[in-house]
Design a protein around this motif. Structure first.
Motif, short mmCIF file in Angstrom:
data_model
loop_
_atom_site.label_atom_id
_atom_site.label_comp_id
_atom_site.label_asym_id
_atom_site.label_seq_id
_atom_site.Cartn_x
_atom_site.Cartn_y
_atom_site.Cartn_z
N GLU A 148 0.84 -1.21 0.00
CA GLU A 148 0.00 0.00 0.00
C GLU A 148 0.86 1.25 0.00
OE1 GLU A 148 -2.71 2.25 3.33
OE2 GLU A 148 -2.91 0.08 3.19
N VAL A 149 1.90 1.27 0.83
CA VAL A 149 2.78 2.43 0.93
C VAL A 149 3.47 2.72 -0.40
CG1 VAL A 149 4.96 3.26 1.95
CG2 VAL A 149 3.17 2.29 3.41
N GLY A 155 9.54 15.55 -0.03
CA GLY A 155 8.10 15.69 -0.12
C GLY A 155 7.47 14.94 -1.28
N VAL A 156 8.10 13.82 -1.68
CA VAL A 156 7.55 13.01 -2.77
C VAL A 156 7.03 11.70 -2.18
CG1 VAL A 156 9.10 14.02 -4.46
CG2 VAL A 156 9.79 11.93 -3.28
N THR A 157 6.36 10.91 -3.00
CA THR A 157 5.84 9.63 -2.51
C THR A 157 6.96 8.59 -2.48
OG1 THR A 157 5.29 8.81 -4.72
CG2 THR A 157 3.61 10.13 -3.57
N PRO A 158 6.81 7.57 -1.63
CA PRO A 158 7.79 6.48 -1.63
C PRO A 158 7.93 5.83 -3.01
CG PRO A 158 6.44 6.35 0.33
CD PRO A 158 5.82 7.41 -0.54
N ALA A 159 6.82 5.72 -3.74
CA ALA A 159 6.87 5.13 -5.08
C ALA A 159 7.73 5.95 -6.02
CB ALA A 159 5.45 4.99 -5.64
N LYS A 160 7.55 7.27 -5.97
CA LYS A 160 8.29 8.14 -6.90
C LYS A 160 9.78 8.10 -6.63
CE LYS A 160 8.34 12.76 -8.94
NZ LYS A 160 7.66 14.09 -9.01
N MET A 161 10.17 7.88 -5.39
CA MET A 161 11.59 7.88 -5.06
C MET A 161 12.23 6.51 -5.23
SD MET A 161 13.30 9.85 -1.82
CE MET A 161 13.32 8.51 -0.63
N THR A 162 11.43 5.49 -5.55
CA THR A 162 12.01 4.15 -5.68
C THR A 162 11.70 3.53 -7.04
OG1 THR A 162 10.06 3.28 -4.48
CG2 THR A 162 12.07 3.70 -3.20
N TRP A 163 10.68 2.68 -7.11
CA TRP A 163 10.48 1.90 -8.32
C TRP A 163 10.09 2.77 -9.51
CZ3 TRP A 163 5.64 1.70 -10.62
CH2 TRP A 163 4.54 2.07 -9.85
N GLN A 164 9.37 3.86 -9.28
CA GLN A 164 9.03 4.74 -10.41
C GLN A 164 10.26 5.46 -10.95
OE1 GLN A 164 5.82 7.29 -9.15
NE2 GLN A 164 4.31 5.63 -9.13
N ALA A 165 11.32 5.52 -10.14
CA ALA A 165 12.58 6.12 -10.58
C ALA A 165 13.57 5.07 -11.07
CB ALA A 165 13.21 6.94 -9.45
N GLY A 166 13.17 3.79 -11.03
CA GLY A 166 14.03 2.74 -11.56
C GLY A 166 14.74 1.89 -10.53
N VAL A 167 14.41 2.03 -9.24
CA VAL A 167 15.03 1.22 -8.20
C VAL A 167 14.40 -0.17 -8.18
CG1 VAL A 167 15.42 0.99 -5.70
CG2 VAL A 167 15.59 3.24 -6.81
N ASP A 168 15.24 -1.20 -8.12
CA ASP A 168 14.76 -2.58 -8.09
C ASP A 168 14.55 -3.10 -6.67
OD1 ASP A 168 14.80 -3.27 -10.98
OD2 ASP A 168 16.94 -2.85 -10.76
N GLN A 194 7.20 -4.17 14.84
CA GLN A 194 7.86 -2.86 14.90
C GLN A 194 7.64 -2.09 13.60
OE1 GLN A 194 12.03 -2.67 16.43
NE2 GLN A 194 11.78 -4.88 16.66
N LEU A 195 7.90 -2.75 12.49
CA LEU A 195 7.79 -2.09 11.19
C LEU A 195 6.35 -1.70 10.88
CD1 LEU A 195 10.29 -4.32 9.19
CD2 LEU A 195 10.61 -1.91 9.79
N LEU A 196 5.41 -2.55 11.29
CA LEU A 196 3.99 -2.21 11.07
C LEU A 196 3.61 -0.94 11.80
CD1 LEU A 196 1.85 -5.49 11.19
CD2 LEU A 196 1.91 -3.78 9.37
N ALA A 197 4.01 -0.85 13.05
CA ALA A 197 3.71 0.36 13.82
C ALA A 197 4.45 1.56 13.27
CB ALA A 197 4.08 0.14 15.29
N TYR A 198 5.65 1.33 12.81
CA TYR A 198 6.51 2.40 12.30
C TYR A 198 5.92 3.08 11.06
CZ TYR A 198 10.84 4.40 10.30
OH TYR A 198 11.80 5.23 9.76
N ILE A 199 5.35 2.29 10.15
CA ILE A 199 4.83 2.88 8.91
C ILE A 199 3.34 3.20 8.99
CG2 ILE A 199 6.60 1.85 7.46
CD1 ILE A 199 4.62 -0.28 6.61
N ALA A 200 2.72 2.87 10.12
CA ALA A 200 1.29 3.16 10.27
C ALA A 200 1.09 4.65 10.56
CB ALA A 200 0.70 2.33 11.41
N ASP A 201 0.06 5.23 9.97
CA ASP A 201 -0.34 6.61 10.26
C ASP A 201 0.80 7.60 10.06
OD1 ASP A 201 -2.91 5.69 11.04
OD2 ASP A 201 -2.13 5.20 13.02
#
Length: 363
Positions: free
Chosen positions: A46-47, A182-195, A243-250
């Motif tokens: 989702e993130v 201030g960009v989305t996680p998608a834009k900074m990773t796979w949309q920019a070509g990160v595998d 831990q990771l679930l709480a970390y990325i929640a909200d």
């Protein structure tokens, strides 16, 4: 006082603590078969706005080395910046877990790879006498506290694609970079070509929690075996996944990073305004690098301020803020620095006055 020594010196944030306590109640399936680990994959998908494969691990070193092992043959080359963590601070773990792949360090201003330099460095494909180009690894945020813009990542990834290389991102401070850009996680990773992303949580509010995230699930086909072989398949995985679930929640991870970045900016501006202090790199995340005169280093140590010995000898001294750093703590450090400067100035004036009096001709 190690207050600004690293973001590793802090504890875990309350939401993460509560999540671990909740996971501790009752029994749960082991080795990642628990519902926290299952939910983690869905939440990260989702993130990042696409289906991903997620593998929790315990350290950034393991995350980086295992990610590279999944992408690199034993006879491969990994292109990275010369200041990258995989090159300077992981005790050969990437070479070990890849089975002998060769790191090719590149120079570049402010800790970032220069696309043209990367293009010129990639060579040897098909030559049986040399390691084969395999991966480009970039760090976000960089070891110098700067960040790659998405356009820069796109350019590096395009060069990698032209040469049939994969792209890995060391995201130990991924949240800090996102907060800055201030960009989305998608834009900074796979949309920019990160595998593949080595996703960090420990520095920004977790106890001990990192993850390897594959944006192309087929690349993770054998990763379970690599993780087990390296001792990173944790039997009670729920305590890492929760831990990771709480970390990325909200958006907790981004809120924590924002605090760290904002206090770093205040520290950076405050230091830059003082005499004899020079910023070594632009402050774009939660690390502030400055060049200090020797007397100031000694003065800060006398006030029990932590100075990293490894950063000396003409190099920049690093100060790191975190999700719990306060404005008052920043001001206290700036006050100590100002006091050291004032004391040195007074001592210099006193010495000059004494020398002048001793050298004056008798009446």
């Amino acid at each position: 006082m190690r207050l600004f020594a690293s973001d590793n010196v802090t504890g875990a944030c309350p939401a993460v603590v509560e999540a671990v306590l909740s996971a501790n109640a009752g029994i749960a399936a082991s080795y990642g078969e628990d519902h926290w680990s299952t939910a983690l994959k869905a939440k990260f998908s989702e993130v990042f706005e696409r289906e991903v494969e997620v593998f929790p691990v315990l350290s950034g070193t393991a995350s980086n080395a295992l990610a590279l092992a999944a992408l690199t043959p034993v006879y491969g080359k990994v292109y990275c910046h010369e200041l990258s963590h995989i090159n300077t601070d992981e005790c050969g773990a990437p070479e070990l877990l890849t089975g002998g792949a060769k790191l090719i360090p590149l120079r570049g201003a402010n800790g970032r790879i220069v696309p043209d330099d990367l293009a010129q460095a990639i060579r040897g494909r098909g030559n049986v006498h040399v390691p084969q180009p395999a991966v480009v690894s970039i760090t976000q945020a960089c070891e110098t506290g700067t960040v790659y813009r998405p356009s820069e990542i796109l350019e590096i990834a395009a060069i990698a694609r032209d040469h049939h290389l994969k792209v890995h991102m060391d995201g130990a401070r991924f949240a800090n970079a996102l907060s800055t850009l201030g960009v989305t996680p998608a834009k900074m990773t796979w949309q920019a070509g990160v595998d593949v992303l080595s996703f960090g949580g420990t520095k920004n509010g977790c106890f001990v929690a990192e993850a390897v995230i594959f944006f192309n699930p087929e690349m993770a086909e054998h990763f379970e075996f690599l993780r087990k072989r390296s001792g990173q398949l944790i039997s009670k995985m729920r305590f890492v996944s929760s831990q990771l679930l709480a970390y990325i929640a909200d958006d907790l991870w981004l809120q924590n990073a924002m605090v760290a970045n904002e206090t770093a900016q205040k520290l950076s501006r405050g230091m830059a305004a003082l005499p004899e202090i020079e910023l070594a790199y632009p402050t774009e995340s939660n690390e502030v690098f400055v060049r200090l005169p020797d007397y100031l280093i000694g003065g800060l140590r006398a006030k029990h301020r932590y100075i990293n010995e490894d950063e000396l000898d003409g190099k920049a001294v690093r100060f790191v803020t975190s999700w719990v750093t306060t404005d008052e703590e920043v001001q206290s450090l700036l006050d100590d620095i100002s006091q050291c400067i004032l004391e040195a100035k007074c001592e210099s004036q006193s010495t000059n006055t004494l020398s002048s009096q001793q050298g004056a001709p008798p009446r």
